[in-house]
Design a protein around this motif. Sequence first.
Motif, mmCIF file in Angstrom:
data_model
loop_
_atom_site.group_PDB
_atom_site.id
_atom_site.type_symbol
_atom_site.label_atom_id
_atom_site.label_comp_id
_atom_site.label_asym_id
_atom_site.label_seq_id
_atom_site.Cartn_x
_atom_site.Cartn_y
_atom_site.Cartn_z
ATOM 1 N N GLY A 17 -8.277 6.935 -28.413
ATOM 2 C CA GLY A 17 -8.616 7.819 -27.302
ATOM 3 C C GLY A 17 -10.086 8.131 -27.170
ATOM 4 O O GLY A 17 -10.579 8.334 -26.047
ATOM 5 N N ALA A 18 -10.818 8.197 -28.295
ATOM 6 C CA ALA A 18 -12.228 8.591 -28.238
ATOM 7 C C ALA A 18 -13.183 7.419 -28.405
ATOM 8 O O ALA A 18 -14.391 7.598 -28.307
ATOM 9 C CB ALA A 18 -12.527 9.641 -29.321
ATOM 10 N N VAL A 19 -12.660 6.220 -28.683
ATOM 11 C CA VAL A 19 -13.538 5.050 -28.838
ATOM 12 C C VAL A 19 -13.139 3.945 -27.860
ATOM 13 O O VAL A 19 -13.930 3.510 -27.028
ATOM 14 C CB VAL A 19 -13.503 4.521 -30.295
ATOM 15 C CG1 VAL A 19 -14.367 3.269 -30.416
ATOM 16 C CG2 VAL A 19 -13.972 5.595 -31.267
ATOM 17 N N VAL A 20 -11.889 3.489 -27.951
ATOM 18 C CA VAL A 20 -11.470 2.346 -27.141
ATOM 19 C C VAL A 20 -11.424 2.707 -25.652
ATOM 20 O O VAL A 20 -12.007 2.005 -24.816
ATOM 21 C CB VAL A 20 -10.099 1.836 -27.616
ATOM 22 C CG1 VAL A 20 -9.621 0.695 -26.714
ATOM 23 C CG2 VAL A 20 -10.184 1.364 -29.064
ATOM 24 N N PHE A 21 -10.735 3.794 -25.302
ATOM 25 C CA PHE A 21 -10.618 4.162 -23.893
ATOM 26 C C PHE A 21 -11.973 4.449 -23.241
ATOM 27 O O PHE A 21 -12.223 3.990 -22.121
ATOM 28 C CB PHE A 21 -9.687 5.364 -23.735
ATOM 29 C CG PHE A 21 -8.235 5.015 -23.842
ATOM 30 C CD1 PHE A 21 -7.833 3.691 -23.918
ATOM 31 C CD2 PHE A 21 -7.258 6.002 -23.860
ATOM 32 C CE1 PHE A 21 -6.487 3.348 -24.017
ATOM 33 C CE2 PHE A 21 -5.907 5.672 -23.957
ATOM 34 C CZ PHE A 21 -5.530 4.337 -24.044
ATOM 35 N N LEU B 158 -13.676 1.161 -22.559
ATOM 36 C CA LEU B 158 -13.044 0.511 -21.421
ATOM 37 C C LEU B 158 -13.438 1.183 -20.111
ATOM 38 O O LEU B 158 -13.688 0.512 -19.097
ATOM 39 C CB LEU B 158 -11.520 0.544 -21.581
ATOM 40 C CG LEU B 158 -10.934 -0.325 -22.701
ATOM 41 C CD1 LEU B 158 -9.434 -0.096 -22.807
ATOM 42 C CD2 LEU B 158 -11.242 -1.799 -22.453
ATOM 43 N N PHE B 159 -13.521 2.502 -20.140
ATOM 44 C CA PHE B 159 -13.957 3.246 -18.958
ATOM 45 C C PHE B 159 -15.371 2.849 -18.568
ATOM 46 O O PHE B 159 -15.676 2.616 -17.390
ATOM 47 C CB PHE B 159 -13.869 4.750 -19.250
ATOM 48 C CG PHE B 159 -14.547 5.607 -18.219
ATOM 49 C CD1 PHE B 159 -13.917 5.891 -17.015
ATOM 50 C CD2 PHE B 159 -15.803 6.141 -18.458
ATOM 51 C CE1 PHE B 159 -14.530 6.685 -16.070
ATOM 52 C CE2 PHE B 159 -16.426 6.933 -17.513
ATOM 53 C CZ PHE B 159 -15.789 7.212 -16.323
ATOM 54 N N LEU B 160 -16.273 2.779 -19.568
ATOM 55 C CA LEU B 160 -17.664 2.410 -19.291
ATOM 56 C C LEU B 160 -17.751 0.998 -18.723
ATOM 57 O O LEU B 160 -18.458 0.746 -17.740
ATOM 58 C CB LEU B 160 -18.487 2.506 -20.572
ATOM 59 C CG LEU B 160 -19.948 2.045 -20.474
ATOM 60 C CD1 LEU B 160 -20.720 2.933 -19.514
ATOM 61 C CD2 LEU B 160 -20.601 2.052 -21.844
#
Length: 323
Positions: free
Chosen positions: A116-120, A123-125
Motif C-alpha cells: 500500500g505504501a510502496v507498490v501502489f 504505480l500511481f506515479l
Amino acid sequence: MRMGSRGLVVLGCLGLLGFGGLLWAISHTPRPGLPAVVAIVLVVVTAAVGPWVALVHARLGDDPEVRGLFRGVLVAAVVIAVGGVAAAVALSYQERLASPAAMLSVMAAGGVALVGAVVFPWLFLTTRMLARERAARARAEERADLAAHLHDSVLQSLTLIQKQADSTEVRKLARSTERDLRSWLYGRQPVAGNDFSAAVTATAEVVEDAFDVVVELVSVGTCAMDTRSRAVVGAMREALTNAAKHGGVRRVSVFAEVSEAEVFALVRDRGRGFDPATRCGADRRGIPDSIERRMRHEGGAAVIRSAPGEGTEVELRMPLGRG
C-alpha cells in the motif's frame, strides 16, 4: 539528519536480506519465547519495509492524494500488527499458536505497508506520468496542426498583403500582425536586452517598421549580451539601415550565427550597391564609423563587399573568447 535515497536503498536491501535470514531461522532453529519472537519479527520486518516506505514518501509525500494513501495504509498496518500481537498474548498459554500468530500478524502488517505504501504509490506515479505525457503529446500535436493551418492560411495572407498593399500603414500592420502570430505559434523570444538572438530579432523589426522593408532573418544559436555582442548588433543595425535607405530594395536578408568561437553575421541586399572607393564621403560615415570602427574597437572585423548595381554584403565577425 535526513538520509539520502541511496542510503535508503542500501538499508532496504539489507533489510530484505535480514528478512530472508529470519525465514531461514524460523525453519532451522528452535523458536524462542513469545516476547523474543515479537521483538525480532518487528525489528526485521521494519528494517525490510521501512526504508522503502521512507524512500517513496520522500518522493511522493507532497502529493495530497498519495499523502492520504500513506496515512490510511500505515494505520491499517499498525492495526493489523497490534491486533495480531494482542491475539498472540491472549493465546500465550498455547505456545504453539501464540508465536505463529504474532509472526504472521507482523508480517502481514509489513506486507500491507509494502504494497500500500510502496507498490501502489509507484504505480500511481507511473500512471500519472504516462497520462501527463500523453496529454502533453496531444497538446503538441494540436498546436502543430494549428500552426500548420495558420501558416498555410493566415500567415500567407499577411505576406501577400505586404507584397501587394499600396499603403505603408497596411504593410506595417500586416508585418506586425505576422510577427505577433509567429511569436505566439513558435514560442516567445527571450528579453532582447539579455539575449543576442532576441536583440537581432528586435533590431530587424525596428528597421522593418522604420523603413517599410522586409528583413528576412535566419538566426542560429545565441549568447548572453555583452559589449562584443552589442557591437555586432549595432553594426548590423547600421548595415540594415544603409540597405533600407540607400539600396532601393524592399527585402534585406540577414544571417546571424553564434558558435563556440565567434559571433558571425551577414547582411545582404540585391539593391543599387556602391563603389567602395567613394564610401568615405561626408554622407557615408556610417560604414567606417558605425560598422568597421565599432567592430574593431571590440576586437572584431567587418568586411564590406559592394559594386554598383550588384547589391551589398556586410560580413561581421566577433570572437567570443569563451573559457
